[in-house]
Design an enzyme around this catalytic site. Structure first.
Site, short mmCIF file in Angstrom:
data_model
loop_
_atom_site.label_atom_id
_atom_site.label_comp_id
_atom_site.label_asym_id
_atom_site.label_seq_id
_atom_site.Cartn_x
_atom_site.Cartn_y
_atom_site.Cartn_z
N HIS A 108 -40.34 65.44 6.69
CA HIS A 108 -38.85 65.57 5.41
C HIS A 108 -37.41 65.00 6.22
O HIS A 108 -36.84 65.26 5.93
CB HIS A 108 -38.82 66.38 5.12
CG HIS A 108 -40.03 67.50 4.07
ND1 HIS A 108 -41.03 66.93 2.88
CD2 HIS A 108 -41.29 68.64 5.17
CE1 HIS A 108 -42.06 68.03 2.89
NE2 HIS A 108 -42.43 68.35 4.36
N SER B 182 -18.94 44.51 14.32
CA SER B 182 -18.14 43.58 12.93
C SER B 182 -17.64 43.08 12.84
O SER B 182 -16.18 42.95 13.74
CB SER B 182 -17.74 45.45 12.43
OG SER B 182 -17.10 44.92 11.47
N LYS C 31 -16.75 48.36 14.96
CA LYS C 31 -18.66 48.94 15.16
C LYS C 31 -19.58 48.37 16.73
O LYS C 31 -19.16 47.50 17.04
CB LYS C 31 -18.40 48.03 13.69
CG LYS C 31 -18.31 48.99 12.73
CD LYS C 31 -18.70 50.41 12.84
CE LYS C 31 -19.98 50.32 12.03
NZ LYS C 31 -20.84 49.98 10.24
N GLU D 78 -32.17 46.47 11.96
CA GLU D 78 -32.44 46.37 10.78
C GLU D 78 -32.90 45.05 10.34
O GLU D 78 -33.96 44.58 9.44
CB GLU D 78 -30.99 46.10 10.29
CG GLU D 78 -29.97 47.59 10.44
CD GLU D 78 -29.11 47.90 10.31
OE1 GLU D 78 -27.94 48.96 10.05
OE2 GLU D 78 -28.41 46.62 10.13
#
Ligand code: ARG
Length: 462
Positions: A161, A282, A288, A295
């Protein structure tokens, strides 16, 4: 066929040529050009068989074979341009051949149709590209195993979970993907085995009265045997659907790995660090470092699922024989093939260079009450029924929560207050001491893990 006969490729029956719009709509060339080489190889086997069976003279067969070999060499050297007006690779091939060898080139189409021609080119390409993908999976698996050999003993939490559940080792977590990927590998092997039959010679749909030798072309092209039914040979796209299912599931597995890598590299976990070469920054936030590779893999898994559904939908409801609908199969098939091949390759690079951050993983594996199950097992070893032990440890967790500490940090006296079976030896129990002790088959303990790694080695040598 002479050049002028190709002014309209459909022959004397047609008075007018195709409209420019139809040419663009009808052609499969931009998508299927990568099948051209397979088409030439199948044609070579075909003309050699036509010579051997006496359907062509030895000289004709040799002339066509030489022409085809020349085309193959020029294609590999990048010297050939295929024409969209000629619809597909097959018409292009016949025109190229006729340009080279003259009118006898038209004999290449003896006892075959573009329907079985397409089917055999697809299956040849299918076998090779699917086995190449399977080999790429093997090298990802090997890379994961090597990485596990180097860093495998590090302690980390295991999750259910998405909450810290128990503790395990980094190697045990990594090995999960090796096992999953093995099922993907074997599904690909399975569908290649079923597709390993040669449809060449089925002709348009119901075979031919010309005395061809289908087993000879099957053997020359490395197929296990000729397909047993001509109509099925030109209708069947099962192998692409099977591949689609196997590849989509592979992508789903890669997406799960990608998701975990994203989670584990997040500042929230900080368990893993990715190499700069596999991340992007970024344009606005200088701090970043984004995990674009996993992804994108996760995103491509979505496209892959769509491609599988497309393949099923293209075939659904088709009457038997060849239908032009199946021309669309290649778009989804190649999309699946390329996405999975690229994703496996780039994840292999990513895993090879990712670095586990031992301290963060250990810290996480020591909090979150991850010792709770083993505390219950402690009481089980003292004779308490598991359900009662579960209840006792539940009370300890409640106490620990009230005290703002982890269940492993409670005073012995507090534990004994809940259950007198707790003895000083319970203090020896930590995630680190217990993780090595989980030795039932498939567990993360030292001996079980050694057996698992031996199992993975055997798996990868298959
Ligand atoms: N380009 C076609 C395909 O991709 C080849 C077979 C064409 N056959 C036909 N009768 N139109 O499936």
């Amino acid at each position: 066929m002479s050049k002028s006969e190709f002014a309209n490729p459909w022959g004397a029956r047609f008075k007018e040529g195709m409209s420019a719009r139809l040419v663009r709509f009808n052609t499969s060339l931009p998508v299927e050009a990568r099948l051209f080489e397979a088409d030439v190889r199948a044609s070579l086997a075909h003309v050699q068989m036509l010579g051997a069976t006496g359907l062509l003279t030895a000289e004709e067969s040799l002339t066509l074979a030489r022409g085809l070999e020349g085309i193959l060499a020029d294609w590999r050297d990048g010297k050939l341009q295929l024409k969209v007006e000629l619809e597909d690779i097959h018409m292009n091939l016949e025109v190229l051949l006729t340009d080279r060898v003259g009118e006898v080139g038209g004999k290449v189409h003896t006892a075959r149709s573009r329907n079985d021609q397409q089917a055999v080119a697809q299956r040849l390409f299918f076998k090779e590209s699917t086995l190449a993908l399977a080999r790429t999976i093997r090298s990802l698996q090997q890379t994961v195993v090597d990485h596990a050999r180097e860093h495998g003993s590090l302690l980390m939490p295991s999750y259910t979970h998405l909450q810290r559940a128990e503790f395990t080792t980094y190697g045990h977590w990594l090995a999960t993907y090796v096992v999953m990927l093995d099922r993907d590998w074997s599904r690909l092997q399975d569908c290649v085995r079923r597709a390993d039959e040669c449809p060449l010679g089925a002709c348009a749909s119901s075979g031919t009265s010309l005395a061809i030798d289908r087993e000879a072309t099957a053997a020359a092209l490395g197929f296990r045997r000729a397909t047993v039914h001509s109509i099925d040979s030109v209708s069947d796209r099962d192998y692409l659907v099977e591949f689609g299912a196997a590849a989509a599931l592979l992508m789903v597995h890669l997406s799960r790995l990608a998701e975990e890598i994203i989670f584990f590299t997040s500042q929230e976990c900080g368990f893993l660090r990715l190499a700069d070469a596999h991340c992007t920054g970024s344009s606005i936030m200088p701090q970043k470092k984004n995990p674009d590779v996993p992804e994108l893999v996760r995103g491509k898994a979505g496209t892959a699922i769509g491609d599988l559904v497309s393949l099923l939908a293209i075939v659904k409801g088709l009457p038997l024989g060849y239908n032009k609908d199946v021309q669309e199969d290649k778009t989804s098939w190649f999309s699946l093939l390329d996405a999975s091949q690229q994703s496996v390759e780039i994840l292999t690079d990513l895993v090879r260079e990712m670095a586990p951050i031992a301290a963060r993983m250990k810290e996480a594996a020591s909090g979150g009450h991850v010792l709770a199950t083993e505390l219950a097992n402690y009481l089980v070893r003292k004779g308490l029924p598991f359900r009662s032990a579960h209840h006792v440890v539940g009370q300890l967790v409640k106490l620990a929560d009230e005290a703002g500490c982890d269940v492993s940090q409670l005073e012995l006296s507090a534990m004994q207050g809940v259950c007198p079976l707790f003895q000083p030896d319970v203090r020896d129990m930590t995630a680190q001491t217990m993780v090595v002790a989980k030795n039932s088959v498939g567990s993360c303990g030292t001996e079980a893990y050694a057996r698992l790694m031996a199992e993975l080695d055997a798996m990868l040598s298959r």
